[in-house]
Design an enzyme around this catalytic site. Structure first.
Site, PDB file in Angstrom:
ATOM      1  N   ASP A   1       0.850  -1.193   0.000  1.00  0.00           N
ATOM      2  CA  ASP A   1       0.000   0.000   0.000  1.00  0.00           C
ATOM      3  C   ASP A   1       0.891   1.250   0.000  1.00  0.00           C
ATOM      4  OD1 ASP A   1      -3.202   0.572   0.935  1.00  0.00           O
ATOM      5  OD2 ASP A   1      -1.779   2.222   1.130  1.00  0.00           O
ATOM      6  N   ILE A   2       0.489   2.239  -0.769  1.00  0.00           N
ATOM      7  CA  ILE A   2       1.309   3.446  -0.922  1.00  0.00           C
ATOM      8  C   ILE A   2       1.299   4.297   0.352  1.00  0.00           C
ATOM      9  CG2 ILE A   2      -0.435   5.045  -1.866  1.00  0.00           C
ATOM     10  CD1 ILE A   2       1.654   5.645  -4.115  1.00  0.00           C
TER      11      ILE A   2
ATOM     12  N   ASN B   1     -12.835  -3.166   2.460  1.00  0.00           N
ATOM     13  CA  ASN B   1     -13.762  -2.047   2.527  1.00  0.00           C
ATOM     14  C   ASN B   1     -14.692  -2.152   1.329  1.00  0.00           C
ATOM     15  OD1 ASN B   1     -12.629  -0.818   4.842  1.00  0.00           O
ATOM     16  ND2 ASN B   1     -11.010   0.081   3.592  1.00  0.00           N
TER      17      ASN B   1
ATOM     18  N   GLU C   1     -12.217   3.407  -1.368  1.00  0.00           N
ATOM     19  CA  GLU C   1     -11.785   4.514  -2.229  1.00  0.00           C
ATOM     20  C   GLU C   1     -11.505   4.056  -3.654  1.00  0.00           C
ATOM     21  OE1 GLU C   1      -8.385   6.123  -0.274  1.00  0.00           O
ATOM     22  OE2 GLU C   1      -9.553   6.879   1.423  1.00  0.00           O
ATOM     23  N   VAL C   2     -10.950   2.877  -3.796  1.00  0.00           N
ATOM     24  CA  VAL C   2     -10.585   2.397  -5.128  1.00  0.00           C
ATOM     25  C   VAL C   2     -11.586   1.312  -5.549  1.00  0.00           C
ATOM     26  CG1 VAL C   2      -8.790   1.327  -6.533  1.00  0.00           C
ATOM     27  CG2 VAL C   2      -8.149   2.886  -4.684  1.00  0.00           C
TER      28      VAL C   2
ATOM     29  N   HIS D   1     -10.099  -5.249  -3.438  1.00  0.00           N
ATOM     30  CA  HIS D   1      -8.785  -5.461  -2.822  1.00  0.00           C
ATOM     31  C   HIS D   1      -8.980  -5.818  -1.370  1.00  0.00           C
ATOM     32  CE1 HIS D   1      -9.884  -1.196  -2.694  1.00  0.00           C
ATOM     33  NE2 HIS D   1      -9.317  -1.151  -1.497  1.00  0.00           N
TER      34      HIS D   1
HETATM   35  P1  AMP Z   1      -9.798   1.462   0.160  1.00  0.00           P
HETATM   36  O1  AMP Z   1     -10.123   2.664   0.996  1.00  0.00           O
HETATM   37  O2  AMP Z   1     -10.149   0.158   0.825  1.00  0.00           O
HETATM   38  O3  AMP Z   1     -10.353   1.571  -1.256  1.00  0.00           O
HETATM   39  O4  AMP Z   1      -8.222   1.429   0.055  1.00  0.00           O
HETATM   40  C1  AMP Z   1      -7.496   1.902  -1.034  1.00  0.00           C
HETATM   41  C2  AMP Z   1      -6.044   1.803  -0.667  1.00  0.00           C
HETATM   42  O5  AMP Z   1      -5.288   1.927  -1.846  1.00  0.00           O
HETATM   43  C3  AMP Z   1      -5.557   2.879   0.308  1.00  0.00           C
HETATM   44  O6  AMP Z   1      -5.018   2.255   1.465  1.00  0.00           O
HETATM   45  C4  AMP Z   1      -4.483   3.618  -0.504  1.00  0.00           C
HETATM   46  O7  AMP Z   1      -3.384   4.023   0.292  1.00  0.00           O
HETATM   47  C5  AMP Z   1      -4.086   2.577  -1.520  1.00  0.00           C
HETATM   48  N1  AMP Z   1      -3.537   3.082  -2.771  1.00  0.00           N
HETATM   49  C6  AMP Z   1      -4.062   4.063  -3.557  1.00  0.00           C
HETATM   50  N2  AMP Z   1      -3.299   4.235  -4.652  1.00  0.00           N
HETATM   51  C7  AMP Z   1      -2.285   3.334  -4.562  1.00  0.00           C
HETATM   52  C8  AMP Z   1      -1.174   3.013  -5.387  1.00  0.00           C
HETATM   53  N3  AMP Z   1      -0.932   3.656  -6.540  1.00  0.00           N
HETATM   54  N4  AMP Z   1      -0.327   2.034  -4.986  1.00  0.00           N
HETATM   55  C9  AMP Z   1      -0.555   1.389  -3.825  1.00  0.00           C
HETATM   56  N5  AMP Z   1      -1.590   1.631  -3.007  1.00  0.00           N
HETATM   57  C10 AMP Z   1      -2.450   2.605  -3.368  1.00  0.00           C
END
Ligand code: AMP
Length: 121
Positions: free
Chosen positions: A34-35, A92, A100-101, A105
């Site tokens: 995770d970033i 999530n 968020e994404v 995942h």
């Molecule tokens: P969620 O809130 O469950 O959708 O988590 C999304 C996660 O993706 C967060 O913990 C972010 O820090 C992580 N994230 C977003 N962009 C990247 C990226 N380019 N590489 C790695 N992790 C990412």
């Protein structure tokens, strides 16, 4: 159900358009750091397929992909040594879940005692 956006950041990572710190990859899944880590070990494992969320994936993905994905999650947890002291696996889902994404995942978090499951407010 939200439709899958092929331009989401994890889809772009899967296509190699954006770099990631890769930990593991097979035919079914990709795992990377995770970033913005929220624990000493914080990795994400994503399936190789267009699935927005856990419910979408469980309802729509072929059984082989579901099995392969969860097998990969276990392999990653083992390879990182997370099983030794324990860890947390977190999906999530949607707005209330804080997703968020929009590409399925699982967060694998560990490397220290993580405390209560939800922040008390
Ligand atoms: P969620 O809130 O469950 O959708 O988590 C999304 C996660 O993706 C967060 O913990 C972010 O820090 C992580 N994230 C977003 N962009 C990247 C990226 N380019 N590489 C790695 N992790 C990412």
């Amino acid at each position: 159900m939200m439709s899958y956006d092929p331009e989401n950041i994890f889809a772009r990572i899967l296509r190699g358009e954006i770099p990631c710190r890769k930990i593991y990859e097979d035919d079914f899944a990709l795992a990377f750091h995770d970033i913005h880590p929220q624990a000493p070990i914080h990795v994400l494992v994503i399936p190789k397929g267009p699935y927005v969320s856990l419910t979408d994936f469980c309802g729509e993905a072929p059984a082989e992909l579901i099995a392969g994905y969860f097998r990969a999650v276990g392999i990653v947890a083992n390879e990182l040594g997370l099983n030794d002291e324990g860890f947390r696996a977190l999906f999530n889902v949607g707005a209330h879940g804080g997703q968020e994404v929009p590409h399925l995942h699982v967060h694998l978090l560990g490397g220290k005692r993580l405390g209560p499951m939800l922040t008390k407010s």
